[in-house]
Design an enzyme around this catalytic site. Structure first.
Site, mmCIF file in Angstrom:
data_model
loop_
_atom_site.group_PDB
_atom_site.id
_atom_site.type_symbol
_atom_site.label_atom_id
_atom_site.label_comp_id
_atom_site.label_asym_id
_atom_site.label_seq_id
_atom_site.Cartn_x
_atom_site.Cartn_y
_atom_site.Cartn_z
ATOM 1 N N TYR A 115 0.824 -1.212 0.000
ATOM 2 C CA TYR A 115 0.000 0.000 0.000
ATOM 3 C C TYR A 115 0.855 1.258 0.000
ATOM 4 O O TYR A 115 0.345 2.357 0.180
ATOM 5 C CB TYR A 115 -0.929 0.002 1.220
ATOM 6 C CG TYR A 115 -2.032 -1.020 1.108
ATOM 7 C CD1 TYR A 115 -1.731 -2.374 1.091
ATOM 8 C CD2 TYR A 115 -3.357 -0.632 1.014
ATOM 9 C CE1 TYR A 115 -2.721 -3.325 0.979
ATOM 10 C CE2 TYR A 115 -4.359 -1.581 0.901
ATOM 11 C CZ TYR A 115 -4.035 -2.927 0.888
ATOM 12 O OH TYR A 115 -5.028 -3.865 0.774
ATOM 13 N N ASP B 21 -5.808 -7.076 4.982
ATOM 14 C CA ASP B 21 -6.981 -6.634 4.221
ATOM 15 C C ASP B 21 -7.803 -7.850 3.786
ATOM 16 O O ASP B 21 -9.018 -7.922 3.986
ATOM 17 C CB ASP B 21 -6.478 -5.855 2.992
ATOM 18 C CG ASP B 21 -7.594 -5.130 2.269
ATOM 19 O OD1 ASP B 21 -8.717 -5.093 2.802
ATOM 20 O OD2 ASP B 21 -7.338 -4.603 1.173
ATOM 21 N N LYS C 277 4.351 -14.832 4.758
ATOM 22 C CA LYS C 277 4.757 -15.679 3.628
ATOM 23 C C LYS C 277 6.288 -15.594 3.527
ATOM 24 O O LYS C 277 6.863 -15.322 2.463
ATOM 25 C CB LYS C 277 4.059 -15.174 2.344
ATOM 26 C CG LYS C 277 4.169 -16.099 1.159
ATOM 27 C CD LYS C 277 3.206 -17.277 1.221
ATOM 28 C CE LYS C 277 3.461 -18.233 0.078
ATOM 29 N NZ LYS C 277 2.681 -19.467 0.151
ATOM 30 N N ASP D 281 -1.323 -18.897 3.520
ATOM 31 C CA ASP D 281 -2.248 -19.820 2.846
ATOM 32 C C ASP D 281 -2.720 -20.907 3.807
ATOM 33 O O ASP D 281 -3.913 -21.243 3.843
ATOM 34 C CB ASP D 281 -1.618 -20.418 1.566
ATOM 35 C CG ASP D 281 -0.140 -20.740 1.708
ATOM 36 O OD1 ASP D 281 0.450 -20.348 2.715
ATOM 37 O OD2 ASP D 281 0.419 -21.396 0.815
ATOM 38 N N ASP E 161 -11.562 -9.652 5.745
ATOM 39 C CA ASP E 161 -12.857 -9.870 5.092
ATOM 40 C C ASP E 161 -13.251 -11.344 5.162
ATOM 41 O O ASP E 161 -14.418 -11.680 5.352
ATOM 42 C CB ASP E 161 -12.825 -9.411 3.624
ATOM 43 C CG ASP E 161 -13.172 -7.921 3.491
ATOM 44 O OD1 ASP E 161 -12.981 -7.191 4.485
ATOM 45 O OD2 ASP E 161 -13.627 -7.493 2.412
#
Ligand code: ATP
Length: 353
Positions: free
Chosen positions: A142, A246, A189, A222, A250
């Site tokens: 971002y 982010d 990750k 993951d 959700d």
């Protein structure tokens, strides 16, 4: 399962004065005015008096002032250092990648907090979820650094710093300790992004040593997503960089019934903005259909921050009672109730809390 009483509080603002606190109010676009209107009514019903400083932003401000971020809004935020905000529409081609990102950066609101809990009465395949997502808000992909290296080849730069990683880890551990949470999982990750995510983990490990009372673990993003949809009850506090945060937040909202139910807050060292997780939902805007609970619970987090935690708890208890009874549910929860009917039910439920 949420008993509706547990505080969602992050940091607090510090000793409150006797005067009504002044809070910047941004109704926002789309469903914003409806759900923020609901949150204001519920806060007023608790008896806490707030001196709202109404300012427009986003598409509403664009129409009125020709800019989505008027100076008057930034001056108000600089003065009050606290806001309740509806979702904002970022229009293409007016100079801001995202108004939300702009506001978070301008006031260095580095910590995004999303407490995500199951409510009795809301039908989802998952029960007894009670986790909090702590997302770093200021860097990662971002940062907005993107360029074309050659025709057909672009680079988007992921920025991770020790300073930002350490302060978000400290925020997450402080939150876990204050809220008496038992464990914290850093999600990453680093097997692929060895330097950037590796630095994030190194900082989290360094901070974890100072919080022996909180069980610290790490999981690859993951695998964490898989575990979230098979055993979400095994998570407590989640610590993530900006992009993973982010996406995962959700996903977590989906576990407990959707975007209409999950509140959010952005904290910095000197201020905070409280806002629901959902966007402007243009498909249901101005139809009195939006679920106001995410905005109402964000209002409860605002009250915690202003040191009115008892009233924040009462709001959470009333929301829990209305959902449990199952009589007044908006369309997203399988019911037929309007935004205003649900708001009134929550206010009526105060009498029983
Ligand atoms: P934006 O571009 O502002 O993010 P969007 O519609 O792409 O808007 P959301 O606003 O997050 O994204 O909405 C995604 C879906 O969830 C929409 O179908 C919307 O109707 C639904 N939704 C979002 N918020 C609510 C809410 N408060 N009550 C009911 N449904 C909601």
């Amino acid at each position: 399962m949420n008993d509706g009483k547990k505080s969602h509080g992050g940091a607090k603002r510090g000793p409150s004065s006797k005067k009504s606190p002044r809070v910047t109010l941004i109704e926002g676009d789309g469903v914003g005015p409806e759900v923020i209107g609901a949150a204001i009514s519920v806060i007023a019903a608790t008896g806490v008096s707030i001196d709202w400083d109404r300012r427009s932003a986003g598409a509403a401000a664009m129409r009125q002032y020709g800019t989505p971020v008027p100076d008057a809004l930034m001056e108000s935020l600089a003065r009050t250092r606290v806001a309740l905000k509806g979702p904002l529409e970022t229009q293409v081609g007016v100079g801001y990648r995202s108004i939300n990102v702009h506001l978070r950066k301008a006031f260095d609101l580095y910590a995004n907090l999303r407490p995500t809990v199951s409510f009795a009465g809301v039908h989802t395949p998952f029960r007894d979820v009670n986790l909090t997502v702590v997302r770093e808000n200021t860097e990662d992909l971002y940062s907005g650094i993107e360029h074309e290296v050659a025709p057909g080849v672009v680079e988007s730069v992921k920025v991770i710093t020790a300073r930002a990683s350490t302060r978000i880890a400290k925020f997450a551990f402080d939150y876990a300790r204050r809220m008496k949470r038992k464990s914290l999982t850093a999600i990453h990750k680093a097997n692929i992004m060895k330097l950037s995510d590796g630095l994030f983990l190194k900082c989290a490990r360094g901070v974890a040593k100072r919080y022996p009372d909180i069980k610290y673990s790490e999981q690859i993003v993951d695998a964490a997503c898989m575990r979230l949809v098979t055993n979400p009850q095994s998570f407590d506090v989640l610590l993530l960089e900006n992009l993973y945060g982010d996406i995962v937040s959700d996903l977590c909202a989906g576990l407990v019934g959707g975007l209409g139910l999950v509140p959010g807050a952005n904290y910095g060292d000197k201020g905070a903005i409280f806002e629901a997780v959902h966007g402007t939902a243009p498909d249901i805007a101005k139809k009195n259909l939006a679920n106001p609970i995410a905005a109402i619970l964000s209002g409860a987090m605002l009250l915690d921050y202003l040191e009115h935690q008892r009233e924040g708890d009462r709001i959470r208890a009333s929301v829990g009672a209305v959902l449990r009874s199952g009589k007044t549910l908006t369309r997203d929860l399988g019911g037929k109730a309007s935004t205003t009917a649900m708001t009134e039910s929550i206010i009526c439920a105060f009498a029983r809390t």
